[in-house]
Design an enzyme around this catalytic site. Structure first.
Site, PDB file in Angstrom:
ATOM      1  N   GLY A  60      41.379  26.284  34.391  1.00  0.00           N
ATOM      2  CA  GLY A  60      40.490  26.119  35.542  1.00  0.00           C
ATOM      3  C   GLY A  60      41.093  25.545  36.802  1.00  0.00           C
ATOM      4  O   GLY A  60      40.377  25.293  37.772  1.00  0.00           O
ATOM      5  N   TRP A  62      42.976  26.874  39.119  1.00  0.00           N
ATOM      6  CA  TRP A  62      42.835  27.734  40.306  1.00  0.00           C
ATOM      7  C   TRP A  62      41.386  27.732  40.808  1.00  0.00           C
ATOM      8  O   TRP A  62      41.142  27.740  42.002  1.00  0.00           O
ATOM      9  CB  TRP A  62      43.330  29.153  39.991  1.00  0.00           C
ATOM     10  CG  TRP A  62      44.829  29.272  40.131  1.00  0.00           C
ATOM     11  CD1 TRP A  62      45.749  28.270  39.967  1.00  0.00           C
ATOM     12  CD2 TRP A  62      45.578  30.447  40.476  1.00  0.00           C
ATOM     13  NE1 TRP A  62      47.023  28.750  40.180  1.00  0.00           N
ATOM     14  CE2 TRP A  62      46.942  30.079  40.491  1.00  0.00           C
ATOM     15  CE3 TRP A  62      45.230  31.757  40.752  1.00  0.00           C
ATOM     16  CZ2 TRP A  62      47.963  30.989  40.781  1.00  0.00           C
ATOM     17  CZ3 TRP A  62      46.242  32.671  41.040  1.00  0.00           C
ATOM     18  CH2 TRP A  62      47.596  32.290  41.058  1.00  0.00           C
ATOM     19  N   ASP A  85      37.190  34.362  31.698  1.00  0.00           N
ATOM     20  CA  ASP A  85      38.301  34.222  30.754  1.00  0.00           C
ATOM     21  C   ASP A  85      37.791  34.496  29.345  1.00  0.00           C
ATOM     22  O   ASP A  85      36.621  34.247  29.045  1.00  0.00           O
ATOM     23  CB  ASP A  85      38.915  32.812  30.806  1.00  0.00           C
ATOM     24  CG  ASP A  85      40.371  32.822  30.334  1.00  0.00           C
ATOM     25  OD1 ASP A  85      40.636  33.269  29.202  1.00  0.00           O
ATOM     26  OD2 ASP A  85      41.255  32.398  31.096  1.00  0.00           O
ATOM     27  N   ASP A 101      35.913  39.236  28.052  1.00  0.00           N
ATOM     28  CA  ASP A 101      37.033  40.069  28.491  1.00  0.00           C
ATOM     29  C   ASP A 101      36.535  40.999  29.593  1.00  0.00           C
ATOM     30  O   ASP A 101      35.683  41.860  29.343  1.00  0.00           O
ATOM     31  CB  ASP A 101      37.541  40.875  27.282  1.00  0.00           C
ATOM     32  CG  ASP A 101      38.808  41.652  27.581  1.00  0.00           C
ATOM     33  OD1 ASP A 101      39.065  41.918  28.771  1.00  0.00           O
ATOM     34  OD2 ASP A 101      39.530  41.994  26.631  1.00  0.00           O
ATOM     35  N   ASP A 126      45.983  34.304  37.603  1.00  0.00           N
ATOM     36  CA  ASP A 126      47.166  33.618  37.068  1.00  0.00           C
ATOM     37  C   ASP A 126      47.379  34.060  35.616  1.00  0.00           C
ATOM     38  O   ASP A 126      48.024  33.382  34.838  1.00  0.00           O
ATOM     39  CB  ASP A 126      46.954  32.095  37.164  1.00  0.00           C
ATOM     40  CG  ASP A 126      48.254  31.307  36.949  1.00  0.00           C
ATOM     41  OD1 ASP A 126      49.333  31.867  37.231  1.00  0.00           O
ATOM     42  OD2 ASP A 126      48.192  30.164  36.494  1.00  0.00           O
ATOM     43  N   LYS A 166      49.962  37.000  39.321  1.00  0.00           N
ATOM     44  CA  LYS A 166      51.250  36.531  38.811  1.00  0.00           C
ATOM     45  C   LYS A 166      51.976  37.707  38.172  1.00  0.00           C
ATOM     46  O   LYS A 166      51.399  38.435  37.368  1.00  0.00           O
ATOM     47  CB  LYS A 166      51.037  35.425  37.772  1.00  0.00           C
ATOM     48  CG  LYS A 166      52.353  35.006  37.107  1.00  0.00           C
ATOM     49  CD  LYS A 166      52.290  33.611  36.534  1.00  0.00           C
ATOM     50  CE  LYS A 166      51.437  33.502  35.298  1.00  0.00           C
ATOM     51  NZ  LYS A 166      51.389  32.121  34.797  1.00  0.00           N
TER      52      LYS A 166
END
EC number: 2.1.1.166
Length: 211
Positions: A60, A62, A85, A101, A126, A166
């Site tokens: 968490g 971000w 998530d 998902d 991320d 990322k």
């Protein structure tokens, strides 16, 4: 023995890491918060009133940064943050969390219902896949994760919106950059100071969707 040495080295590096200490002082859940902070400051992204989606948000940090940016006078959040998530995430005031998902239609539908037809200003991810150490397999996994974020952004971003993901330098990286360039007018690579020097991680920022 080598594994033990690696674990000890990592632990030593982690304990003495200035970003770990700063994260603890500032109440961030992970040092990764400083990576996002540097990117959004450099790129002048994330301002009050924005709608933000955080893909792969746990633990968490971000989402915490996004929340800080959207807090206006009197501590009121001006904007919306949606975090998704597969893993559970401790609640963050003002962040709407969906556990699931986002590749699944039911989870995506849940998010779309919350968005109520509004387009998104910023998508942040991320996410990193579980890496096996087999370069070709890992390259495919990393590319897959980036493609998911790209597809999501193509469907939900405002025309002048932005995506931060990322990625990792190495096999397949140039293909990821190419797929970004097909979708966005401006694509930059960022290696924030909080990224460990021995890490191949690099963040890609895509801005303004191509028609």
């Amino acid at each position: 023995m080598a594994k033990n040495k690696f674990s000890k080295d990592w632990l030593h590096q982690h304990i003495n890491d200035p970003y770990v200490k700063m994260a603890q002082q500032k109440g961030y859940r992970a040092r990764a918060a400083f990576k996002l902070l540097e990117i959004i400051e450099t790129e002048k992204l994330l301002r009050r009133g924005d709608i933000v989606v955080d893909l792969g948000s746990a633990p968490g940090s971000w989402s915490q940064v996004a929340r800080e940016r959207l807090v206006g006078p009197g501590g009121v959040i001006d904007g919306r943050i949606f975090a998704l998530d597969i893993l559970p995430m401790e609640p963050i005031a003002g962040v709407e969390f969906i556990q699931g998902d986002f590749r699944e239609d039911a989870v995506l539908k849940q998010l779309e219902n919350l968005l109520e037809g509004r387009a998104v200003d910023l998508v942040i991810s991320d996410m990193a896949p579980n890496l096996s150490g087999v370069e070709s397999a890992d390259a495919a996994r990393i590319q897959h994760v980036c493609d998911l974020a790209l597809e999501f952004s193509r469907a939900h971003l405002k025309p002048d919106g932005a995506l931060i993901v990322k990625a990792f330098h190495g096999s397949g990286f140039s293909q990821i950059v190419e797929s970004f360039k097909k979708r966005f007018k401006r694509v930059v690579e960022r290696k924030p100071k909080a990224s460990r020097s021995n890490s191949s991680e690099t963040f890609l920022v895509g801005r303004t969707l191509k028609a």
